[in-house]
Design a protein around this motif. Structure first.
Motif, PDB file in Angstrom:
ATOM      1  N   ALA A 122     115.831  40.520  76.063  1.00 45.74           N
ATOM      2  CA  ALA A 122     115.349  39.321  75.378  1.00 45.74           C
ATOM      3  C   ALA A 122     116.480  38.661  74.586  1.00 45.74           C
ATOM      4  CB  ALA A 122     114.186  39.672  74.453  1.00 45.74           C
ATOM      5  N   SER A 123     117.292  39.479  73.928  1.00 39.00           N
ATOM      6  CA  SER A 123     118.421  38.952  73.151  1.00 39.00           C
ATOM      7  C   SER A 123     119.443  38.284  74.054  1.00 39.00           C
ATOM      8  CB  SER A 123     119.084  40.090  72.353  1.00 39.00           C
ATOM      9  OG  SER A 123     118.174  40.687  71.460  1.00 39.00           O
ATOM     10  N   LYS A 124     119.701  38.894  75.197  1.00 39.16           N
ATOM     11  CA  LYS A 124     120.668  38.328  76.143  1.00 39.16           C
ATOM     12  C   LYS A 124     120.181  37.012  76.724  1.00 39.16           C
ATOM     13  CE  LYS A 124     122.633  42.814  77.457  1.00 39.16           C
ATOM     14  NZ  LYS A 124     122.743  43.838  78.522  1.00 39.16           N
ATOM     15  N   CYS A 154     109.435  35.537  74.310  1.00 44.03           N
ATOM     16  CA  CYS A 154     108.566  36.655  74.692  1.00 44.03           C
ATOM     17  C   CYS A 154     107.263  36.188  75.338  1.00 44.03           C
ATOM     18  CB  CYS A 154     108.242  37.521  73.473  1.00 44.03           C
ATOM     19  SG  CYS A 154     109.667  38.406  72.802  1.00 44.03           S
ATOM     20  N   LYS A 155     107.173  34.902  75.669  1.00 47.49           N
ATOM     21  CA  LYS A 155     105.957  34.359  76.281  1.00 47.49           C
ATOM     22  C   LYS A 155     106.204  34.142  77.772  1.00 47.49           C
ATOM     23  CE  LYS A 155     104.697  32.063  71.963  1.00 47.49           C
ATOM     24  NZ  LYS A 155     104.446  30.763  71.294  1.00 47.49           N
ATOM     25  N   PRO A 156     105.664  35.002  78.634  1.00 43.63           N
ATOM     26  CA  PRO A 156     105.972  34.946  80.068  1.00 43.63           C
ATOM     27  C   PRO A 156     105.556  33.662  80.761  1.00 43.63           C
ATOM     28  CG  PRO A 156     104.163  36.457  79.639  1.00 43.63           C
ATOM     29  CD  PRO A 156     104.739  36.107  78.310  1.00 43.63           C
ATOM     30  N   TYR A 157     104.626  32.897  80.171  1.00 47.74           N
ATOM     31  CA  TYR A 157     104.181  31.665  80.813  1.00 47.74           C
ATOM     32  C   TYR A 157     104.990  30.453  80.363  1.00 47.74           C
ATOM     33  CZ  TYR A 157     100.121  34.363  82.275  1.00 47.74           C
ATOM     34  OH  TYR A 157      99.302  35.310  82.843  1.00 47.74           O
ATOM     35  N   CYS A 181     108.360  43.161  74.049  1.00 45.41           N
ATOM     36  CA  CYS A 181     109.180  42.076  73.509  1.00 45.41           C
ATOM     37  C   CYS A 181     108.630  41.581  72.171  1.00 45.41           C
ATOM     38  CB  CYS A 181     109.217  40.923  74.526  1.00 45.41           C
ATOM     39  SG  CYS A 181     110.412  39.614  74.139  1.00 45.41           S
ATOM     40  N   GLU A 182     107.308  41.447  72.096  1.00 46.80           N
ATOM     41  CA  GLU A 182     106.686  40.987  70.857  1.00 46.80           C
ATOM     42  C   GLU A 182     106.852  41.993  69.725  1.00 46.80           C
ATOM     43  OE1 GLU A 182     102.668  40.229  71.951  1.00 46.80           O
ATOM     44  OE2 GLU A 182     103.096  38.195  72.706  1.00 46.80           O
ATOM     45  N   VAL A 204     122.859  41.217  70.247  1.00 43.04           N
ATOM     46  CA  VAL A 204     122.065  42.343  70.747  1.00 43.04           C
ATOM     47  C   VAL A 204     122.106  43.495  69.747  1.00 43.04           C
ATOM     48  CG1 VAL A 204     121.891  44.121  72.527  1.00 43.04           C
ATOM     49  CG2 VAL A 204     122.363  41.745  73.177  1.00 43.04           C
ATOM     50  N   SER A 205     123.286  43.803  69.253  1.00 44.42           N
ATOM     51  CA  SER A 205     123.442  44.907  68.300  1.00 44.42           C
ATOM     52  C   SER A 205     122.694  44.629  67.001  1.00 44.42           C
ATOM     53  CB  SER A 205     124.932  45.134  68.009  1.00 44.42           C
ATOM     54  OG  SER A 205     125.099  46.148  67.042  1.00 44.42           O
ATOM     55  N   GLU A 206     122.800  43.405  66.512  1.00 46.98           N
ATOM     56  CA  GLU A 206     122.182  43.051  65.238  1.00 46.98           C
ATOM     57  C   GLU A 206     120.656  43.094  65.333  1.00 46.98           C
ATOM     58  OE1 GLU A 206     122.176  42.047  61.200  1.00 46.98           O
ATOM     59  OE2 GLU A 206     123.856  42.583  62.510  1.00 46.98           O
TER      60      GLU A 206
END
Length: 268
Positions: A42-44, A75-78, A119-120, A145-147
């Motif tokens: 998700a971050s990427k 994070c919303k697949p639609y 993701c949520e 990503v790390s943060e």
């Protein structure tokens, strides 16, 4: 007074039941096992989309609200921003549960909903923090990503991804024009727009090969936000949905009144 409250409660339950959709429920146990993988992905994707938008923006500058909007939808697949979720399949490899990238978007069934839930529970909790980091523009993708996944949240390393018992795999089914139409209606149902608002074939034509180019954006990997056309048909579609919902709600109201014995009722 108690009878009045009982009648009101029954009516509310009936009305709420009409909006319940058939959206598959996530596997929360597996969501914990893939939490780190999902948060990092998700971050990427968030970083990549904002970077694309920034390159297309006038002067290479983006407002914080624009970046925050991407973060809130990732994070919303639609949504266009979150459609990446539908391109992953949950599978087993060497005794561990892993995410496997697919070549196309698939139907959002149980595994897709499991990725959404993960993701949520991870990235979405710190979406605004992630947006602020990118707005300042002083962080690279690996740093983001790390943060987000290692510092702000406890997504990584998270729960072990090692399987302790056999799992039931779900087939990855690519979207077709018909299933894209079903997916749109599932999204509307999840938002409370239940019922057949328009003919399934008509919806399939809207999102299939016959759809005008601007409609394909809803189901294609999101491009630069500043290139997305503002088409005029949206208000008309929303008005049609509102009219359909009013008709369904009024019919349900009449039916409910008959059940609880209310001879007289007020129009919604």
């Amino acid at each position: 007074e108690k009878m009045g409250k009982a009648k009101f409660s029954l009516l509310m339950l009936l009305l709420l039941a009409s909006g319940v959709s058939a959206v598959p429920q996530p596997n929360k146990a597996e969501a914990k096992m893939i939490a780190c993988q999902v948060c990092e992905l998700a971050s990427k994707y968030f970083f990549r989309q904002v970077d694309t938008m920034r390159k297309a923006a006038p002067g290479g500058k983006l407002g914080e609200a624009d970046i925050a909007e991407v973060a809130e939808n990732i994070c919303k697949p639609y949504s266009g921003e979150g459609e990446w979720i539908g391109t992953y399949d949950i599978t087993e490899s060497k005794g561990k549960i892993v995410l496997q990238k697919q070549k196309e978007v698939g139907e959002c069934k149980r595994e897709c909903q499991t990725i959404r839930h993960a993701c949520e529970e991870t990235f979405a909790e710190y979406a605004l923090d992630a947006a602020e980091l990118l707005y300042k523009g002083q962080i690279k993708r690996a740093g983001l990503v790390s943060e987000v996944c290692h510092e702000l949240s406890d997504a990584c390393p998270g729960a072990s991804s090692k399987l302790t018992k056999p799992r039931t795999d779900e087939d990855f089914v690519p979207l077709t024009a018909e299933t894209r139409a079903a997916r749109m209606q599932e999204q509307l149902a999840a938002q409370g727009f239940n019922g057949q608002m328009m003919d399934r074939d008509a919806v399939a034509r809207m999102v299939g090969d016959e759809a005008p180019p601007e409609m394909h954006y809803q189901f294609e990997p999101p491009g630069p936000r500043y290139e997305v056309p503002k088409f005029e048909s949206v208000p008309l579609v929303l008005r049609g949905l509102a009219q359909g919902m009013h008709s369904i709600a009024f019919s349900l109201w009449e039916w409910a009144c008959e059940i609880v014995g209310w001879g007289q009722h007020k129009e919604l």
